[in-house]
Design an enzyme around this catalytic site. Sequence first.
Site, PDB file in Angstrom:
ATOM      1  N   ASN A 152       0.797  -1.218   0.000  1.00  0.00           N
ATOM      2  CA  ASN A 152       0.000   0.000   0.000  1.00  0.00           C
ATOM      3  C   ASN A 152       0.834   1.274   0.000  1.00  0.00           C
ATOM      4  OD1 ASN A 152       0.304  -1.477   2.603  1.00  0.00           O
ATOM      5  ND2 ASN A 152      -0.278   0.507   3.444  1.00  0.00           N
ATOM      6  N   GLN A 180      -5.189  -3.861  -1.665  1.00  0.00           N
ATOM      7  CA  GLN A 180      -4.825  -2.831  -2.650  1.00  0.00           C
ATOM      8  C   GLN A 180      -5.047  -3.276  -4.097  1.00  0.00           C
ATOM      9  OE1 GLN A 180      -3.895   0.400  -2.374  1.00  0.00           O
ATOM     10  NE2 GLN A 180      -4.116   0.345  -0.165  1.00  0.00           N
ATOM     11  N   SER A 200     -11.253  -5.459   0.987  1.00  0.00           N
ATOM     12  CA  SER A 200     -11.933  -4.394   1.725  1.00  0.00           C
ATOM     13  C   SER A 200     -12.704  -3.518   0.749  1.00  0.00           C
ATOM     14  CB  SER A 200     -10.905  -3.556   2.479  1.00  0.00           C
ATOM     15  OG  SER A 200     -11.546  -2.468   3.093  1.00  0.00           O
ATOM     16  N   ALA A 201     -13.998  -3.316   1.006  1.00  0.00           N
ATOM     17  CA  ALA A 201     -14.859  -2.608   0.042  1.00  0.00           C
ATOM     18  C   ALA A 201     -14.465  -1.144  -0.162  1.00  0.00           C
ATOM     19  CB  ALA A 201     -16.312  -2.694   0.506  1.00  0.00           C
ATOM     20  N   HIS A 202     -13.996  -0.488   0.901  1.00  0.00           N
ATOM     21  CA  HIS A 202     -13.780   0.967   0.755  1.00  0.00           C
ATOM     22  C   HIS A 202     -12.544   1.326  -0.068  1.00  0.00           C
ATOM     23  CE1 HIS A 202     -10.560   2.160   3.722  1.00  0.00           C
ATOM     24  NE2 HIS A 202     -10.884   1.009   4.300  1.00  0.00           N
ATOM     25  N   THR A 238     -24.437 -10.226  13.469  1.00  0.00           N
ATOM     26  CA  THR A 238     -25.440  -9.931  12.445  1.00  0.00           C
ATOM     27  C   THR A 238     -24.771  -9.272  11.238  1.00  0.00           C
ATOM     28  OG1 THR A 238     -27.111  -9.662  14.141  1.00  0.00           O
ATOM     29  CG2 THR A 238     -27.586  -8.658  11.998  1.00  0.00           C
ATOM     30  N   CYS A 326       4.359   9.475  10.797  1.00  0.00           N
ATOM     31  CA  CYS A 326       4.019  10.683  11.557  1.00  0.00           C
ATOM     32  C   CYS A 326       2.523  10.931  11.509  1.00  0.00           C
ATOM     33  CB  CYS A 326       4.701  11.915  10.963  1.00  0.00           C
ATOM     34  SG  CYS A 326       6.473  11.901  11.159  1.00  0.00           S
TER      35      CYS A 326
HETATM   36  C1  LIG Z   1      -6.473  -0.399   3.851  1.00  0.00           C
HETATM   37  C2  LIG Z   1      -5.685  -1.649   3.997  1.00  0.00           C
HETATM   38  C3  LIG Z   1      -6.005  -2.597   4.988  1.00  0.00           C
HETATM   39  C4  LIG Z   1      -7.074  -2.350   6.024  1.00  0.00           C
HETATM   40  O1  LIG Z   1      -8.368  -2.442   5.500  1.00  0.00           O
HETATM   41  P1  LIG Z   1      -9.586  -1.776   6.316  1.00  0.00           P
HETATM   42  O2  LIG Z   1     -10.813  -2.210   5.572  1.00  0.00           O
HETATM   43  O3  LIG Z   1      -9.365  -0.294   6.268  1.00  0.00           O
HETATM   44  O4  LIG Z   1      -9.538  -2.316   7.705  1.00  0.00           O
HETATM   45  C5  LIG Z   1      -5.270  -3.761   5.035  1.00  0.00           C
HETATM   46  N1  LIG Z   1      -4.282  -4.000   4.148  1.00  0.00           N
HETATM   47  C6  LIG Z   1      -3.948  -3.128   3.195  1.00  0.00           C
HETATM   48  C7  LIG Z   1      -2.849  -3.459   2.237  1.00  0.00           C
HETATM   49  C8  LIG Z   1      -4.634  -1.920   3.085  1.00  0.00           C
HETATM   50  O5  LIG Z   1      -4.276  -1.056   2.136  1.00  0.00           O
END
Ligand SMILES: *Cc1c(COP(=O)(O)O)cnc(C)c1O
Length: 392
Positions: A152, A180, A200-202, A238, A326
């Site tokens: 990332n 990623q 991760s969806a976001h 849930t 930081c």
């Molecule tokens: C963002 C990220 C995560 C964490 O995912 P979340 O859904 O924010 O908890 C884990 N691994 C990598 C490589 C990420 O970039």
Amino acid sequence: MEKSIYMDYAATTPMRSEVLDAMMPYLTDEFGNPSSLYTLGRRSRGVIEEARERIAAFLGADPREIVFTSGGTEADNFAVKGTVYANEKKGNHIITTPIEHHAVLAPCHYLEKRGFDVTYLPVDEYGLVDAADVAEAITEKTVLVSVMHANNEIGTIEPIEEISKVTREKKVLLHTDAVQTFGHIPTKVDVLGVDMLSMSAHKLYGPKGVGALYVRKGTKMVPVMHGGSQEQNRRGGTHNVAGIVGFAKAVELAEKEMGAEATRLSELRDYLIAGIVERIEDVRVNGHSEKRLPNNASVCLNGAEGEAILLSLDMENISCSSGSACTSGTLDPSHVLLAIGVPAEVAHSSLRLTFGSTTTKAEINYVLEVLPPIITRLRAMSPLDASWGKKC
Ligand SMILES: *Cc1c(COP(=O)(O)O)cnc(C)c1O
């Protein structure tokens, strides 16, 4: 430029309007608990199973191999702790890398304190793991290898297909954190050869707080979230119905668009990196030039402090990130940059720009216009010395 420029897509992405539209009914009238037996509950159950099928198909997996979680962090925790606790009879040895996300590293540190042995593989100057090192590190006691699909911070894509040849031959489980890459570059589980894969969806224009772990059929695991019998007894709680529906919508859209988008973003990435190197002296480009996420540019601008660069860019309405931790309130430079051999004082000058759907060439040109004078100013007023890291 009046408009604000968002270049931190590796941190999170804006949710697409189609995703919100798909979620809306499940935040309002369709509120049934998917575990309930009456019609309202069964409808929630139905959309979860549709979402599971869509995500499984995208991975080339079986729907029963998808476990929904609260995000990437939980998926990583489940992969690491869930497998090692289930395989304690076999051994207590985990193999990972020093450049993993904290969602993998922190569970490994936790397990080390409780008697597990963890090997942190060496990585080269680009952050690449060598499959031969994985082979060498595996012992009779090894129960899990966890290597991220792409990093990332520096964008390097790891040779998971080569690593999985080793783990399959040695019959050791392989997990990859694909947060990623999922929805951005191909992540077919049988091509990668992994036993577990975190999503991760976001990070792909879906909602925050929802994700999944792919778990290959037959993988022995224990739950990390103990509770009800949801997710085939693998994860109590849930379901986040709206989140799961939004996640699947984001995957559906990514499936259509990701090939063309990866090409478009790679060109912008190479254009930005070349522009920075051309306009600013003493730049270190972090990560591999080709084995790299399409949307990631990571550089060290020696002599300017990462956090000061960030804040100066923020004043120009540009949102981006510094590899330096930081930003998360600690003094240490990025563990990833240190692991690839960047000296601490150089690592403090890192800048990460990550792109996505809204990024245009005009925005890149704007960054290339405002960044050089910022660096000149910061280098002149803030010469690096041994104490400056304390400013964090
Ligand atoms: C963002 C990220 C995560 C964490 O995912 P979340 O859904 O924010 O908890 C884990 N691994 C990598 C490589 C990420 O970039």
